[in-house]
Design a protein around this motif. Structure first.
Motif, PDB file in Angstrom:
ATOM      1  N   ALA A   1     -14.834 -19.506  -3.573  1.00 58.28           N
ATOM      2  CA  ALA A   1     -15.534 -18.243  -3.830  1.00 58.28           C
ATOM      3  C   ALA A   1     -15.417 -17.876  -5.306  1.00 58.28           C
ATOM      4  N   VAL A   2     -16.473 -17.255  -5.815  1.00 58.33           N
ATOM      5  CA  VAL A   2     -16.482 -16.852  -7.219  1.00 58.33           C
ATOM      6  C   VAL A   2     -15.977 -15.424  -7.300  1.00 58.33           C
ATOM      7  N   ALA A   3     -15.006 -15.176  -8.212  1.00 60.10           N
ATOM      8  CA  ALA A   3     -14.434 -13.836  -8.344  1.00 60.10           C
ATOM      9  C   ALA A   3     -15.466 -12.871  -8.913  1.00 60.10           C
ATOM     10  N   PRO A   4     -15.369 -11.581  -8.520  1.00 61.41           N
ATOM     11  CA  PRO A   4     -16.293 -10.589  -9.081  1.00 61.41           C
ATOM     12  C   PRO A   4     -16.109 -10.482 -10.600  1.00 61.41           C
ATOM     13  N   LEU A   5     -17.174 -10.099 -11.262  1.00 60.15           N
ATOM     14  CA  LEU A   5     -17.163 -10.070 -12.720  1.00 60.15           C
ATOM     15  C   LEU A   5     -18.009  -8.896 -13.190  1.00 60.15           C
ATOM     16  N   LEU A   6     -17.564  -8.250 -14.282  1.00 57.95           N
ATOM     17  CA  LEU A   6     -18.376  -7.180 -14.874  1.00 57.95           C
ATOM     18  C   LEU A   6     -18.677  -7.535 -16.329  1.00 57.95           C
ATOM     19  N   LEU A   7     -19.961  -7.611 -16.653  1.00 58.12           N
ATOM     20  CA  LEU A   7     -20.363  -7.777 -18.057  1.00 58.12           C
ATOM     21  C   LEU A   7     -20.537  -6.381 -18.626  1.00 58.12           C
TER      22      LEU A   7
ATOM     23  N   ILE B   1     -23.442  -5.112 -16.168  1.00 59.18           N
ATOM     24  CA  ILE B   1     -23.930  -5.895 -15.028  1.00 59.18           C
ATOM     25  C   ILE B   1     -22.735  -6.225 -14.139  1.00 59.18           C
ATOM     26  N   ALA B   2     -22.761  -5.732 -12.909  1.00 59.83           N
ATOM     27  CA  ALA B   2     -21.704  -6.052 -11.942  1.00 59.83           C
ATOM     28  C   ALA B   2     -22.162  -7.240 -11.098  1.00 59.83           C
ATOM     29  N   ILE B   3     -21.285  -8.239 -11.008  1.00 61.98           N
ATOM     30  CA  ILE B   3     -21.631  -9.487 -10.311  1.00 61.98           C
ATOM     31  C   ILE B   3     -20.650  -9.709  -9.168  1.00 61.98           C
TER      32      ILE B   3
ATOM     33  N   ILE C   1     -26.177 -10.612  -8.885  1.00 62.93           N
ATOM     34  CA  ILE C   1     -26.109  -9.333  -9.587  1.00 62.93           C
ATOM     35  C   ILE C   1     -26.094  -8.227  -8.535  1.00 62.93           C
ATOM     36  N   GLU C   2     -25.029  -7.407  -8.587  1.00 62.57           N
ATOM     37  CA  GLU C   2     -24.908  -6.349  -7.576  1.00 62.57           C
ATOM     38  C   GLU C   2     -25.486  -5.040  -8.102  1.00 62.57           C
ATOM     39  N   HIS C   3     -25.100  -4.686  -9.332  1.00 66.32           N
ATOM     40  CA  HIS C   3     -25.604  -3.451  -9.946  1.00 66.32           C
ATOM     41  C   HIS C   3     -25.895  -3.703 -11.416  1.00 66.32           C
ATOM     42  N   VAL C   4     -26.880  -2.961 -11.952  1.00 65.65           N
ATOM     43  CA  VAL C   4     -27.124  -2.917 -13.394  1.00 65.65           C
ATOM     44  C   VAL C   4     -27.188  -1.453 -13.777  1.00 65.65           C
ATOM     45  N   GLY C   5     -26.370  -1.035 -14.746  1.00 58.71           N
ATOM     46  CA  GLY C   5     -26.411   0.369 -15.142  1.00 58.71           C
ATOM     47  C   GLY C   5     -25.339   0.664 -16.173  1.00 58.71           C
ATOM     48  N   ALA C   6     -25.380   1.883 -16.702  1.00 61.62           N
ATOM     49  CA  ALA C   6     -24.404   2.269 -17.733  1.00 61.62           C
ATOM     50  C   ALA C   6     -23.126   2.761 -17.068  1.00 61.62           C
ATOM     51  N   GLY C   7     -21.984   2.428 -17.667  1.00 65.23           N
ATOM     52  CA  GLY C   7     -20.692   2.960 -17.230  1.00 65.23           C
ATOM     53  C   GLY C   7     -20.304   2.586 -15.811  1.00 65.23           C
ATOM     54  N   LEU C   8     -20.565   1.365 -15.384  1.00 64.76           N
ATOM     55  CA  LEU C   8     -20.198   0.948 -14.028  1.00 64.76           C
ATOM     56  C   LEU C   8     -18.680   0.808 -13.917  1.00 64.76           C
ATOM     57  N   ASP C   9     -18.171   1.060 -12.721  1.00 69.12           N
ATOM     58  CA  ASP C   9     -16.740   0.925 -12.450  1.00 69.12           C
ATOM     59  C   ASP C   9     -16.424  -0.552 -12.200  1.00 69.12           C
TER      60      ASP C   9
ATOM     61  N   ALA D   1     -24.605 -18.714 -11.272  1.00 76.03           N
ATOM     62  CA  ALA D   1     -24.210 -18.061 -10.017  1.00 76.03           C
ATOM     63  C   ALA D   1     -22.900 -17.276 -10.182  1.00 76.03           C
ATOM     64  N   GLY D   2     -22.822 -16.525 -11.298  1.00 70.74           N
ATOM     65  CA  GLY D   2     -21.690 -15.623 -11.493  1.00 70.74           C
ATOM     66  C   GLY D   2     -20.447 -16.258 -12.092  1.00 70.74           C
ATOM     67  N   ARG D   3     -20.479 -17.546 -12.348  1.00 69.06           N
ATOM     68  CA  ARG D   3     -19.315 -18.239 -12.909  1.00 69.06           C
ATOM     69  C   ARG D   3     -19.628 -18.652 -14.341  1.00 69.06           C
ATOM     70  N   VAL D   4     -18.667 -18.454 -15.248  1.00 69.48           N
ATOM     71  CA  VAL D   4     -18.891 -18.873 -16.638  1.00 69.48           C
ATOM     72  C   VAL D   4     -18.802 -20.398 -16.711  1.00 69.48           C
ATOM     73  N   VAL D   5     -19.919 -21.044 -17.085  1.00 73.68           N
ATOM     74  CA  VAL D   5     -19.933 -22.511 -17.160  1.00 73.68           C
ATOM     75  C   VAL D   5     -19.932 -23.003 -18.610  1.00 73.68           C
ATOM     76  N   ALA D   6     -20.142 -22.094 -19.563  1.00 67.74           N
ATOM     77  CA  ALA D   6     -20.018 -22.473 -20.980  1.00 67.74           C
ATOM     78  C   ALA D   6     -19.638 -21.237 -21.778  1.00 67.74           C
ATOM     79  N   ARG D   7     -18.691 -21.422 -22.682  1.00 72.79           N
ATOM     80  CA  ARG D   7     -18.319 -20.397 -23.677  1.00 72.79           C
ATOM     81  C   ARG D   7     -18.474 -21.057 -25.026  1.00 72.79           C
ATOM     82  N   ASN D   8     -19.167 -20.419 -25.915  1.00 78.12           N
ATOM     83  CA  ASN D   8     -19.379 -21.023 -27.230  1.00 78.12           C
ATOM     84  C   ASN D   8     -19.002 -20.031 -28.320  1.00 78.12           C
ATOM     85  N   THR D   9     -18.396 -20.562 -29.370  1.00 72.66           N
ATOM     86  CA  THR D   9     -18.083 -19.710 -30.522  1.00 72.66           C
ATOM     87  C   THR D   9     -18.505 -20.447 -31.787  1.00 72.66           C
ATOM     88  N   ARG D  10     -18.764 -19.680 -32.808  1.00 68.33           N
ATOM     89  CA  ARG D  10     -19.078 -20.256 -34.106  1.00 68.33           C
ATOM     90  C   ARG D  10     -18.210 -19.542 -35.122  1.00 68.33           C
TER      91      ARG D  10
END
Ligand SMILES: [Zn+2]
Length: 413
Positions: A3-9, A21-23, A28-36, A394-403
Protein backbone atom coordinates in the motif's frame (compact mmCIF):
# COMPACT_ATOMS: atom_id res chain seq x y z
CA UNK A 1 2.19 -4.25 -4.41
CA UNK A 2 2.46 -2.74 -0.95
CA UNK A 3 0.00 0.00 0.00
CA UNK A 4 1.13 3.53 -0.75
CA UNK A 5 1.26 5.85 2.29
CA UNK A 6 -0.88 9.00 2.22
CA UNK A 7 0.93 12.10 1.05
CA UNK A 8 0.27 15.85 1.08
CA UNK A 9 1.83 18.16 -1.51
CA UNK A 10 1.93 21.53 0.25
CA UNK A 11 1.48 24.84 -1.56
CA UNK A 12 2.04 23.92 -5.21
CA UNK A 13 0.70 25.91 -8.17
CA UNK A 14 -2.27 23.83 -9.29
CA UNK A 15 -4.49 25.19 -12.04
CA UNK A 16 -2.87 28.63 -11.67
CA UNK A 17 -3.47 28.90 -7.90
CA UNK A 18 -1.50 28.00 -4.78
CA UNK A 19 -3.13 24.84 -3.44
CA UNK A 20 -2.40 21.64 -1.55
CA UNK A 21 -2.99 18.18 -2.97
CA UNK A 22 -3.96 15.38 -0.59
CA UNK A 23 -3.20 11.91 -1.95
CA UNK A 24 -4.53 8.64 -0.59
CA UNK A 25 -4.52 5.12 -2.01
CA UNK A 26 -2.71 6.34 -5.12
CA UNK A 27 -5.38 8.90 -5.99
CA UNK A 28 -5.94 12.60 -5.50
CA UNK A 29 -8.36 12.91 -2.59
CA UNK A 30 -8.63 16.69 -2.17
CA UNK A 31 -7.27 19.83 -3.84
CA UNK A 32 -7.50 23.08 -1.92
CA UNK A 33 -5.77 25.68 0.23
CA UNK A 34 -4.70 24.88 3.80
CA UNK A 35 -5.58 21.17 3.82
CA UNK A 36 -4.99 19.21 7.02
CA UNK A 37 -2.11 16.75 6.59
CA UNK A 38 -3.88 14.38 8.98
CA UNK A 39 -0.64 12.58 9.79
CA UNK A 40 0.33 12.10 6.13
CA UNK A 41 3.87 12.69 4.99
CA UNK A 42 4.17 16.23 3.61
CA UNK A 43 6.21 17.41 0.66
CA UNK A 44 6.82 21.16 0.58
CA UNK A 45 6.36 22.22 -3.04
CA UNK A 46 5.59 25.86 -2.29
CA UNK A 47 5.00 27.95 -5.39
CA UNK A 48 6.19 25.14 -7.65
CA UNK A 49 4.18 24.21 -10.73
CA UNK A 50 2.33 20.90 -10.49
CA UNK A 51 1.32 19.19 -13.74
CA UNK A 52 -0.27 15.82 -14.39
CA UNK A 53 2.23 13.08 -15.34
CA UNK A 54 3.73 13.48 -18.80
CA UNK A 55 2.52 11.15 -21.56
CA UNK A 56 4.84 9.94 -24.33
CA UNK A 57 2.33 9.00 -27.01
CA UNK A 58 4.69 8.15 -29.89
CA UNK A 59 8.15 6.77 -29.14
CA UNK A 60 10.47 3.99 -30.39
CA UNK A 61 12.48 2.49 -27.49
CA UNK A 62 13.33 -0.63 -29.54
CA UNK A 63 15.54 1.29 -31.96
CA UNK A 64 17.02 3.74 -29.44
CA UNK A 65 20.74 4.22 -28.78
CA UNK A 66 22.01 2.80 -32.07
CA UNK A 67 23.41 5.98 -33.65
CA UNK A 68 26.94 4.69 -33.02
CA UNK A 69 26.27 1.50 -35.00
CA UNK A 70 25.68 3.33 -38.28
CA UNK A 71 26.24 6.65 -39.97
CA UNK A 72 24.23 9.85 -39.97
CA UNK A 73 22.07 11.41 -42.68
CA UNK A 74 23.24 13.48 -45.61
CA UNK A 75 21.63 14.96 -48.72
CA UNK A 76 21.24 12.14 -51.25
CA UNK A 77 22.34 9.50 -48.70
CA UNK A 78 20.36 6.52 -47.41
CA UNK A 79 17.13 7.17 -45.51
CA UNK A 80 17.09 6.54 -41.77
CA UNK A 81 14.64 3.68 -42.47
CA UNK A 82 17.25 1.99 -44.67
CA UNK A 83 20.05 2.49 -42.15
CA UNK A 84 18.00 1.05 -39.28
CA UNK A 85 16.55 -1.86 -41.31
CA UNK A 86 20.12 -3.11 -41.90
CA UNK A 87 20.79 -3.10 -38.16
CA UNK A 88 17.58 -4.80 -37.05
CA UNK A 89 18.68 -8.31 -38.06
CA UNK A 90 21.31 -8.19 -35.34
CA UNK A 91 18.90 -7.04 -32.59
CA UNK A 92 18.58 -9.69 -29.85
CA UNK A 93 15.94 -9.67 -27.12
CA UNK A 94 18.56 -8.72 -24.52
CA UNK A 95 19.98 -5.97 -26.71
CA UNK A 96 16.53 -4.42 -27.26
CA UNK A 97 15.70 -4.83 -23.57
CA UNK A 98 18.86 -3.04 -22.41
CA UNK A 99 18.46 -0.10 -24.81
CA UNK A 100 14.71 0.25 -24.26
CA UNK A 101 15.18 0.07 -20.50
CA UNK A 102 17.54 3.03 -20.70
CA UNK A 103 14.82 4.97 -22.54
CA UNK A 104 12.20 4.12 -19.91
CA UNK A 105 14.49 5.08 -17.04
CA UNK A 106 15.29 8.45 -18.64
CA UNK A 107 11.62 9.03 -19.41
CA UNK A 108 10.59 8.44 -15.78
CA UNK A 109 13.36 10.73 -14.60
CA UNK A 110 11.92 13.41 -16.88
CA UNK A 111 8.33 13.12 -15.68
CA UNK A 112 6.78 10.50 -17.95
CA UNK A 113 4.19 8.35 -16.17
CA UNK A 114 2.52 6.79 -19.22
CA UNK A 115 4.14 5.78 -22.49
CA UNK A 116 2.74 4.32 -25.69
CA UNK A 117 5.62 2.79 -27.61
CA UNK A 118 5.87 1.44 -31.14
CA UNK A 119 7.41 -2.01 -31.40
CA UNK A 120 8.70 -2.92 -34.84
CA UNK A 121 7.55 -6.21 -36.28
CA UNK A 122 8.92 -7.41 -39.62
CA UNK A 123 11.12 -9.99 -41.30
CA UNK A 124 14.27 -8.40 -39.85
CA UNK A 125 13.46 -8.30 -36.13
CA UNK A 126 10.42 -10.61 -36.10
CA UNK A 127 8.93 -10.64 -32.57
CA UNK A 128 12.15 -10.09 -30.58
CA UNK A 129 11.28 -6.46 -29.88
CA UNK A 130 7.82 -7.51 -28.68
CA UNK A 131 9.37 -9.99 -26.25
CA UNK A 132 11.79 -7.40 -24.85
CA UNK A 133 9.17 -4.67 -24.46
CA UNK A 134 6.69 -7.03 -22.83
CA UNK A 135 9.33 -7.89 -20.25
CA UNK A 136 9.78 -4.18 -19.60
CA UNK A 137 6.02 -3.72 -19.23
CA UNK A 138 6.15 -6.09 -16.29
CA UNK A 139 9.39 -4.78 -14.84
CA UNK A 140 8.11 -1.16 -14.81
CA UNK A 141 4.66 -1.95 -13.42
CA UNK A 142 3.77 0.68 -10.81
CA UNK A 143 6.41 3.10 -12.11
CA UNK A 144 5.47 3.67 -15.74
CA UNK A 145 2.40 2.45 -17.62
CA UNK A 146 3.75 1.10 -20.89
CA UNK A 147 1.35 0.45 -23.78
CA UNK A 148 2.63 -1.22 -26.93
CA UNK A 149 1.76 -0.72 -30.58
CA UNK A 150 2.32 -3.61 -33.01
CA UNK A 151 4.01 -1.51 -35.67
CA UNK A 152 4.87 -2.24 -39.30
CA UNK A 153 7.74 0.18 -39.94
CA UNK A 154 8.73 -1.73 -43.10
CA UNK A 155 5.23 -1.86 -44.60
CA UNK A 156 3.28 -5.10 -45.05
CA UNK A 157 3.56 -5.91 -48.75
CA UNK A 158 7.34 -6.15 -49.04
CA UNK A 159 7.73 -9.53 -47.34
CA UNK A 160 5.57 -12.58 -46.64
CA UNK A 161 5.74 -12.65 -42.86
CA UNK A 162 4.89 -9.22 -41.42
CA UNK A 163 1.09 -9.51 -41.65
CA UNK A 164 1.09 -12.81 -39.75
CA UNK A 165 3.57 -11.54 -37.17
CA UNK A 166 1.39 -8.46 -36.54
CA UNK A 167 -1.63 -10.70 -35.96
CA UNK A 168 0.43 -12.86 -33.63
CA UNK A 169 1.47 -9.80 -31.61
CA UNK A 170 -2.16 -8.69 -31.25
CA UNK A 171 -3.13 -12.18 -30.12
CA UNK A 172 -0.31 -11.98 -27.54
CA UNK A 173 -1.97 -8.89 -26.07
CA UNK A 174 -0.56 -5.80 -27.76
CA UNK A 175 -3.34 -3.24 -27.53
CA UNK A 176 -2.87 -1.08 -30.65
CA UNK A 177 -2.06 -1.71 -34.31
CA UNK A 178 0.34 0.62 -36.10
CA UNK A 179 0.64 1.14 -39.84
CA UNK A 180 3.03 3.07 -42.05
CA UNK A 181 1.32 3.58 -45.43
CA UNK A 182 4.20 5.45 -47.09
CA UNK A 183 6.43 2.37 -46.81
CA UNK A 184 4.22 0.47 -49.29
CA UNK A 185 3.60 1.36 -52.95
CA UNK A 186 -0.16 0.92 -52.62
CA UNK A 187 -0.96 3.15 -49.65
CA UNK A 188 -4.72 2.61 -49.86
CA UNK A 189 -4.38 -1.19 -49.82
CA UNK A 190 -2.11 -0.81 -46.78
CA UNK A 191 -4.64 1.43 -45.01
CA UNK A 192 -7.51 -0.93 -45.85
CA UNK A 193 -5.63 -3.93 -44.39
CA UNK A 194 -4.98 -2.05 -41.15
CA UNK A 195 -8.60 -0.97 -40.74
CA UNK A 196 -9.86 -4.49 -41.43
CA UNK A 197 -7.36 -6.07 -39.04
CA UNK A 198 -7.96 -3.48 -36.30
CA UNK A 199 -11.71 -4.10 -36.55
CA UNK A 200 -11.22 -7.87 -36.47
CA UNK A 201 -9.18 -7.60 -33.25
CA UNK A 202 -11.13 -4.67 -31.75
CA UNK A 203 -8.04 -2.50 -31.28
CA UNK A 204 -7.36 1.17 -32.07
CA UNK A 205 -5.12 2.27 -34.94
CA UNK A 206 -2.05 4.45 -35.06
CA UNK A 207 -0.58 5.42 -38.43
CA UNK A 208 2.72 7.04 -39.28
CA UNK A 209 1.13 9.16 -42.01
CA UNK A 210 1.94 11.77 -44.62
CA UNK A 211 5.49 12.42 -43.51
CA UNK A 212 6.63 13.63 -46.94
CA UNK A 213 6.20 16.90 -48.84
CA UNK A 214 4.46 15.71 -52.04
CA UNK A 215 0.70 16.37 -51.77
CA UNK A 216 0.06 13.76 -54.48
CA UNK A 217 0.68 11.11 -51.80
CA UNK A 218 -1.67 12.58 -49.18
CA UNK A 219 -3.55 9.84 -47.29
CA UNK A 220 -5.15 11.72 -44.42
CA UNK A 221 -8.43 12.38 -46.25
CA UNK A 222 -8.78 8.69 -47.10
CA UNK A 223 -7.96 7.65 -43.53
CA UNK A 224 -10.58 10.14 -42.24
CA UNK A 225 -13.16 8.77 -44.69
CA UNK A 226 -12.44 5.19 -43.59
CA UNK A 227 -12.50 6.16 -39.91
CA UNK A 228 -16.05 7.50 -40.27
CA UNK A 229 -17.25 4.75 -42.61
CA UNK A 230 -16.10 2.08 -40.16
CA UNK A 231 -17.29 3.87 -37.03
CA UNK A 232 -13.78 4.19 -35.56
CA UNK A 233 -14.03 7.83 -34.48
CA UNK A 234 -11.76 8.61 -31.52
CA UNK A 235 -9.82 5.35 -32.10
CA UNK A 236 -7.46 6.47 -34.86
CA UNK A 237 -4.22 8.43 -34.37
CA UNK A 238 -1.95 9.95 -37.00
CA UNK A 239 1.72 10.68 -36.33
CA UNK A 240 3.81 13.14 -38.38
CA UNK A 241 1.30 14.73 -40.83
CA UNK A 242 4.15 16.89 -42.15
CA UNK A 243 2.38 17.19 -45.50
CA UNK A 244 -0.26 19.50 -44.03
CA UNK A 245 2.38 22.19 -44.09
CA UNK A 246 2.77 22.14 -47.89
CA UNK A 247 -0.94 22.13 -48.81
CA UNK A 248 -2.38 25.40 -50.03
CA UNK A 249 -4.37 27.02 -47.21
CA UNK A 250 -7.92 26.20 -48.46
CA UNK A 251 -6.97 22.53 -49.00
CA UNK A 252 -5.26 22.45 -45.61
CA UNK A 253 -8.36 23.84 -43.92
CA UNK A 254 -10.49 21.15 -45.61
CA UNK A 255 -8.15 18.36 -44.49
CA UNK A 256 -8.04 19.70 -40.93
CA UNK A 257 -11.85 19.80 -40.94
CA UNK A 258 -11.95 16.14 -42.00
CA UNK A 259 -9.50 15.19 -39.23
CA UNK A 260 -11.71 16.94 -36.70
CA UNK A 261 -14.94 15.46 -38.04
CA UNK A 262 -13.44 11.95 -37.93
CA UNK A 263 -12.27 12.44 -34.32
CA UNK A 264 -8.70 11.60 -35.34
CA UNK A 265 -5.89 12.37 -32.86
CA UNK A 266 -2.72 13.96 -34.25
CA UNK A 267 0.77 13.58 -32.81
CA UNK A 268 3.55 15.87 -33.98
CA UNK A 269 7.20 14.78 -33.68
CA UNK A 270 9.09 18.04 -34.10
CA UNK A 271 12.64 16.92 -33.23
CA UNK A 272 12.63 14.15 -35.83
CA UNK A 273 11.03 16.36 -38.51
CA UNK A 274 13.67 19.04 -38.04
CA UNK A 275 16.47 16.48 -38.27
CA UNK A 276 15.19 14.31 -41.12
CA UNK A 277 13.22 16.53 -43.51
CA UNK A 278 14.40 18.67 -46.37
CA UNK A 279 17.89 17.23 -46.61
CA UNK A 280 17.91 17.95 -50.36
CA UNK A 281 16.47 21.47 -50.16
CA UNK A 282 18.96 24.05 -51.38
CA UNK A 283 17.00 27.10 -50.28
CA UNK A 284 14.09 27.87 -47.90
CA UNK A 285 14.63 24.62 -46.04
CA UNK A 286 11.27 23.06 -45.18
CA UNK A 287 10.79 22.40 -41.45
CA UNK A 288 8.36 19.49 -41.83
CA UNK A 289 6.55 20.19 -38.56
CA UNK A 290 2.79 19.88 -38.91
CA UNK A 291 0.48 22.85 -38.30
CA UNK A 292 0.03 22.33 -34.57
CA UNK A 293 -1.56 25.74 -33.90
CA UNK A 294 -4.07 25.48 -36.75
CA UNK A 295 -5.03 21.93 -35.74
CA UNK A 296 -5.60 23.04 -32.16
CA UNK A 297 -7.57 26.14 -33.23
CA UNK A 298 -9.83 23.89 -35.33
CA UNK A 299 -10.59 21.68 -32.34
CA UNK A 300 -8.37 18.73 -33.24
CA UNK A 301 -6.79 16.83 -30.36
CA UNK A 302 -3.09 17.41 -31.07
CA UNK A 303 -0.09 16.20 -29.06
CA UNK A 304 3.70 16.20 -29.29
CA UNK A 305 6.04 13.32 -28.54
CA UNK A 306 9.72 12.41 -28.57
CA UNK A 307 9.67 9.70 -31.28
CA UNK A 308 13.35 8.79 -31.66
CA UNK A 309 16.26 8.48 -29.22
CA UNK A 310 19.90 8.55 -30.41
CA UNK A 311 19.45 6.87 -33.80
CA UNK A 312 19.74 8.12 -37.40
CA UNK A 313 16.20 9.60 -37.21
CA UNK A 314 17.22 11.86 -34.29
CA UNK A 315 20.78 11.41 -32.99
CA UNK A 316 20.16 13.94 -30.20
CA UNK A 317 16.73 12.55 -29.24
CA UNK A 318 16.07 12.28 -25.51
CA UNK A 319 12.82 11.26 -23.78
CA UNK A 320 12.21 14.62 -22.14
CA UNK A 321 8.85 16.12 -23.11
CA UNK A 322 9.73 19.50 -21.62
CA UNK A 323 12.51 19.63 -24.21
CA UNK A 324 9.99 18.74 -26.95
CA UNK A 325 7.86 21.63 -25.75
CA UNK A 326 10.75 24.06 -26.26
CA UNK A 327 11.49 22.59 -29.71
CA UNK A 328 7.78 22.97 -30.53
CA UNK A 329 7.76 26.58 -29.38
CA UNK A 330 10.66 27.29 -31.71
CA UNK A 331 9.72 25.12 -34.68
CA UNK A 332 5.97 25.71 -34.82
CA UNK A 333 5.85 29.45 -34.02
CA UNK A 334 4.23 28.79 -30.66
CA UNK A 335 6.55 30.75 -28.41
CA UNK A 336 4.44 33.75 -27.40
CA UNK A 337 3.62 33.87 -23.69
CA UNK A 338 -0.04 32.92 -24.19
CA UNK A 339 1.06 29.93 -26.29
CA UNK A 340 3.73 28.78 -23.82
CA UNK A 341 0.96 28.74 -21.23
CA UNK A 342 -0.97 26.01 -23.07
CA UNK A 343 1.91 24.04 -24.58
CA UNK A 344 1.91 21.54 -21.64
CA UNK A 345 -1.51 20.35 -22.85
CA UNK A 346 0.35 18.83 -25.80
CA UNK A 347 2.24 16.35 -23.59
CA UNK A 348 -0.30 15.91 -20.77
CA UNK A 349 -4.08 16.09 -21.23
CA UNK A 350 -4.12 15.80 -25.04
CA UNK A 351 -2.07 12.59 -25.36
CA UNK A 352 -3.95 11.21 -22.34
CA UNK A 353 -7.12 11.68 -24.39
CA UNK A 354 -5.52 10.12 -27.50
CA UNK A 355 -4.59 7.05 -25.44
CA UNK A 356 -8.03 6.92 -23.85
CA UNK A 357 -6.65 7.21 -20.31
CA UNK A 358 -9.28 7.45 -17.59
CA UNK A 359 -8.79 9.08 -14.20
CA UNK A 360 -6.12 11.38 -15.61
CA UNK A 361 -5.60 14.95 -14.43
CA UNK A 362 -5.42 17.12 -11.32
CA UNK A 363 -9.00 16.76 -10.08
CA UNK A 364 -10.06 14.81 -6.97
CA UNK A 365 -10.48 11.15 -7.87
CA UNK A 366 -7.77 11.20 -10.54
CA UNK A 367 -4.80 8.90 -10.20
CA UNK A 368 -1.94 10.74 -8.51
CA UNK A 369 0.44 10.74 -11.49
CA UNK A 370 2.11 14.12 -11.00
CA UNK A 371 5.18 16.17 -11.88
CA UNK A 372 6.41 19.04 -9.68
CA UNK A 373 8.55 21.50 -11.63
CA UNK A 374 11.04 24.00 -10.27
CA UNK A 375 9.10 26.84 -11.90
CA UNK A 376 6.12 29.08 -11.14
CA UNK A 377 4.38 28.62 -14.48
CA UNK A 378 4.61 26.79 -17.79
CA UNK A 379 6.37 29.59 -19.63
CA UNK A 380 9.19 29.59 -17.10
CA UNK A 381 9.37 25.77 -17.05
CA UNK A 382 9.73 25.59 -20.83
CA UNK A 383 12.02 28.59 -21.21
CA UNK A 384 14.42 27.58 -18.43
CA UNK A 385 13.98 23.82 -18.96
CA UNK A 386 13.32 23.71 -15.23
CA UNK A 387 14.12 20.64 -13.17
CA UNK A 388 11.37 18.11 -12.48
CA UNK A 389 11.75 18.09 -8.70
CA UNK A 390 9.39 15.19 -8.06
CA UNK A 391 7.73 12.63 -10.29
CA UNK A 392 4.85 10.72 -8.70
CA UNK A 393 3.26 7.56 -10.05
CA UNK A 394 -0.01 6.56 -8.39
CA UNK A 395 0.90 8.62 -5.33
CA UNK A 396 4.44 7.27 -4.92
CA UNK A 397 7.56 9.34 -5.60
CA UNK A 398 9.38 7.51 -8.42
CA UNK A 399 11.95 10.22 -9.20
CA UNK A 400 13.51 13.09 -7.24
CA UNK A 401 15.79 15.41 -9.14
CA UNK A 402 17.97 18.27 -8.01
CA UNK A 403 20.26 20.65 -9.82
CA UNK A 404 23.02 22.60 -8.14
CA UNK A 405 25.15 25.49 -9.29
CA UNK A 406 27.65 27.75 -7.64
CA UNK A 407 28.09 31.34 -8.69
CA UNK A 408 30.86 33.67 -7.65
CA UNK A 409 29.33 37.07 -8.24
CA UNK A 410 30.72 40.59 -7.98
CA UNK A 411 29.29 42.66 -5.13
CA UNK A 412 26.77 45.38 -5.94
CA UNK A 413 28.70 48.56 -6.67
ZN1 LIG B 1 7.60 7.13 -35.20
Amino acid sequence: MTAVAPLLLRGGIVGGRRQDIAIRDGRIEHVGAGLDAGGAETLDVSDRLVLPGFVESHIHPDKAYIADRTRGLSAGGPTPQTLVAELKRSFTVDDVYARARRVLEAAVRHGCTTMRAHVEIDEFVELRGVEALRRLQGDFAGVLDLELIAFAQEGIFRDRVTKDLLREALKAGLKTLGGCPYMDDDQRAHIDWFFETAQAFGVPLDFHADSGDDPAHLTTEYIAEQTIARGMQDRVTLGHLCMLDVLDPPHRARVIGRIRDAGIHVISLPATELHVKARADVRRTWRGVTRIGELRDAGVNVSISTNNIVNPFTPYGHPDLLRQALITAMAAHLGNLDQLAWLPELFTTNPARALGLTGYGLAPGCRADLVVLDAHDAAQAITEQSEKLYVLKAGRVVARNTRTSGLSLPRRG
